[in-house]
Design a protein around this motif. Structure first.
Motif, short mmCIF file in Angstrom:
data_model
loop_
_atom_site.label_atom_id
_atom_site.label_comp_id
_atom_site.label_asym_id
_atom_site.label_seq_id
_atom_site.Cartn_x
_atom_site.Cartn_y
_atom_site.Cartn_z
N ALA A 41 -29.78 -86.42 16.30
CA ALA A 41 -30.87 -86.11 17.22
C ALA A 41 -31.70 -84.94 16.69
O ALA A 41 -31.16 -83.99 16.13
N GLN A 42 -33.01 -85.04 16.87
CA GLN A 42 -33.93 -84.00 16.41
C GLN A 42 -34.30 -83.02 17.53
O GLN A 42 -34.77 -81.93 17.25
N LEU A 43 -34.16 -83.45 18.76
CA LEU A 43 -34.51 -82.58 19.88
C LEU A 43 -33.82 -83.06 21.15
O LEU A 43 -33.20 -84.13 21.16
N LEU A 44 -33.94 -82.23 22.18
CA LEU A 44 -33.47 -82.61 23.52
C LEU A 44 -34.71 -82.85 24.38
O LEU A 44 -35.63 -82.03 24.39
N ILE A 45 -34.72 -83.98 25.07
CA ILE A 45 -35.79 -84.26 26.02
C ILE A 45 -35.22 -84.16 27.43
O ILE A 45 -34.20 -84.77 27.73
N ARG A 73 -32.05 -76.98 35.80
CA ARG A 73 -31.25 -75.86 36.33
C ARG A 73 -29.80 -76.23 36.56
O ARG A 73 -28.92 -75.39 36.47
N TYR A 74 -29.56 -77.48 36.90
CA TYR A 74 -28.19 -77.88 37.23
C TYR A 74 -27.57 -78.74 36.12
O TYR A 74 -26.62 -79.47 36.36
N SER A 75 -28.15 -78.66 34.94
CA SER A 75 -27.64 -79.44 33.80
C SER A 75 -27.37 -78.52 32.62
O SER A 75 -27.39 -78.95 31.47
N GLU A 76 -27.12 -77.25 32.91
CA GLU A 76 -27.09 -76.26 31.83
C GLU A 76 -26.03 -76.55 30.77
O GLU A 76 -26.29 -76.37 29.58
N PHE A 77 -24.87 -76.99 31.19
CA PHE A 77 -23.82 -77.22 30.18
C PHE A 77 -24.23 -78.33 29.22
O PHE A 77 -23.96 -78.27 28.02
N LYS A 78 -24.91 -79.34 29.74
CA LYS A 78 -25.36 -80.44 28.89
C LYS A 78 -26.44 -79.96 27.92
O LYS A 78 -26.48 -80.37 26.75
N VAL A 79 -27.30 -79.07 28.40
CA VAL A 79 -28.32 -78.48 27.51
C VAL A 79 -27.62 -77.70 26.40
O VAL A 79 -27.92 -77.86 25.21
N SER A 80 -26.66 -76.87 26.79
CA SER A 80 -25.94 -76.05 25.81
C SER A 80 -25.21 -76.94 24.80
O SER A 80 -25.17 -76.64 23.61
N TYR A 81 -24.66 -78.03 25.28
CA TYR A 81 -23.94 -78.95 24.40
C TYR A 81 -24.88 -79.54 23.34
O TYR A 81 -24.55 -79.60 22.15
N ALA A 82 -26.07 -79.96 23.79
CA ALA A 82 -27.03 -80.55 22.85
C ALA A 82 -27.43 -79.53 21.78
O ALA A 82 -27.65 -79.87 20.62
N ILE A 83 -27.50 -78.25 22.18
CA ILE A 83 -27.86 -77.19 21.23
C ILE A 83 -26.69 -76.88 20.29
O ILE A 83 -26.84 -76.90 19.07
N ALA A 84 -25.53 -76.62 20.89
CA ALA A 84 -24.41 -76.10 20.11
C ALA A 84 -23.76 -77.17 19.26
O ALA A 84 -23.48 -76.97 18.08
N VAL A 85 -23.51 -78.31 19.84
CA VAL A 85 -22.80 -79.38 19.13
C VAL A 85 -23.80 -80.35 18.51
O VAL A 85 -23.65 -80.79 17.38
N GLY A 86 -24.88 -80.64 19.25
CA GLY A 86 -25.90 -81.57 18.73
C GLY A 86 -26.86 -80.91 17.75
O GLY A 86 -27.59 -81.59 17.06
N GLN A 87 -26.83 -79.56 17.73
CA GLN A 87 -27.62 -78.80 16.74
C GLN A 87 -29.13 -78.98 16.88
O GLN A 87 -29.86 -78.94 15.88
N VAL A 88 -29.62 -79.21 18.10
CA VAL A 88 -31.07 -79.33 18.26
C VAL A 88 -31.69 -77.93 18.44
O VAL A 88 -31.07 -77.03 19.00
N GLY A 89 -32.92 -77.78 17.97
CA GLY A 89 -33.61 -76.50 18.08
C GLY A 89 -34.85 -76.57 18.96
O GLY A 89 -35.59 -75.60 19.07
N TYR A 90 -35.09 -77.75 19.54
CA TYR A 90 -36.32 -77.98 20.32
C TYR A 90 -35.99 -78.70 21.62
O TYR A 90 -35.13 -79.59 21.64
N ILE A 91 -36.71 -78.33 22.66
CA ILE A 91 -36.61 -79.06 23.93
C ILE A 91 -38.02 -79.45 24.37
O ILE A 91 -38.92 -78.61 24.42
N ALA A 92 -38.19 -80.73 24.66
CA ALA A 92 -39.44 -81.19 25.31
C ALA A 92 -39.10 -81.41 26.78
O ALA A 92 -38.21 -82.18 27.11
N LEU A 93 -39.81 -80.70 27.64
CA LEU A 93 -39.57 -80.82 29.07
C LEU A 93 -40.74 -81.60 29.66
O LEU A 93 -41.88 -81.11 29.69
N ILE A 94 -40.46 -82.83 30.09
CA ILE A 94 -41.54 -83.74 30.47
C ILE A 94 -41.53 -84.00 31.97
O ILE A 94 -40.69 -84.76 32.48
N GLY A 95 -42.45 -83.37 32.68
CA GLY A 95 -42.65 -83.68 34.09
C GLY A 95 -43.58 -84.89 34.19
O GLY A 95 -44.07 -85.39 33.19
N HIS A 96 -43.83 -85.36 35.38
CA HIS A 96 -44.80 -86.45 35.54
C HIS A 96 -45.53 -86.31 36.86
O HIS A 96 -45.02 -85.68 37.80
#
Ligand code: ZN
Length: 180
Positions: A41-45, A73-96
């Protein structure tokens, strides 16, 4: 002032996002860039759970966390996991636009009646559930929310680049958000 920027050429992508996974996301989804192969993965969306949205991105390109209003706000551990284990350096936060997490209280009766009819709950349970959780999940305004949520995430994860965006339901395109 906040405005949405239509991304229809590579030059429309903000310079700080060009040649990064954020820019690639915009190129794949909006500009029809041919898919490349990815083995990680290149980023977290982060995006809303709403059914009206579908991203055009290659296999393996991104971790995706979907939650009402793109609220992480209520998914922080999953965000941290994508960063720490998935090694992503970017987050795209897409509202609609037209998001169901805006003005939740206008749908209180619909919510309660739906839980009674579909989930088999009684009125008291359903009402208590709504009153407990609606204030936590209300986002107020879609664009303002992804901007403030991106700022919160930037403070929480200072090593990352975090880009707020808006997906328009009517044209299925992603817009960058310009703050002046
Ligand atoms: Zn939504």
């Amino acid at each position: 002032m906040i405005s949405l920027v239509n991304i229809s050429t590579e030059e429309d992508i903000f310079p700080e996002y060009r040649e990064t996974p954020i820019g690639l996301l915009l190129e794949y989804h909006n500009l029809g860039r041919p898919y490349e192969n990815y083995d990680k993965a290149q980023l977290l969306i982060g995006m809303c759970m709403d059914n009206r949205k579908h991203l055009h991105i290659p296999e393996n390109f991104a971790f995706i966390i979907r939650s009402g209003g793109a609220n992480l706000r209520y998914s922080e551990f999953k965000v941290s996991y994508a960063i720490a284990v998935g090694q992503v350096g970017y987050i795209a936060l897409i509202g609609h636009n037209n998001c169901g997490m805006v003005n939740l209280f206008s749908r209180k009766e619909q919510f309660i009646n739906g839980m009674i009819e579909k989930a088999g709950w009684n009125r008291e349970q359903a009402e208590e559930h709504f009153m407990n959780f609606a204030p936590m999940f209300e986002i107020g305004n879609e664009t303002d929310f992804v901007v403030s949520e991106s700022k919160r995430l930037s403070l929480r994860y200072p090593g990352l680049v975090i880009a707020p965006m808006i997906y328009k339901i009517e044209d299925n395109r992603i817009y960058l958000i310009l703050e002046k």
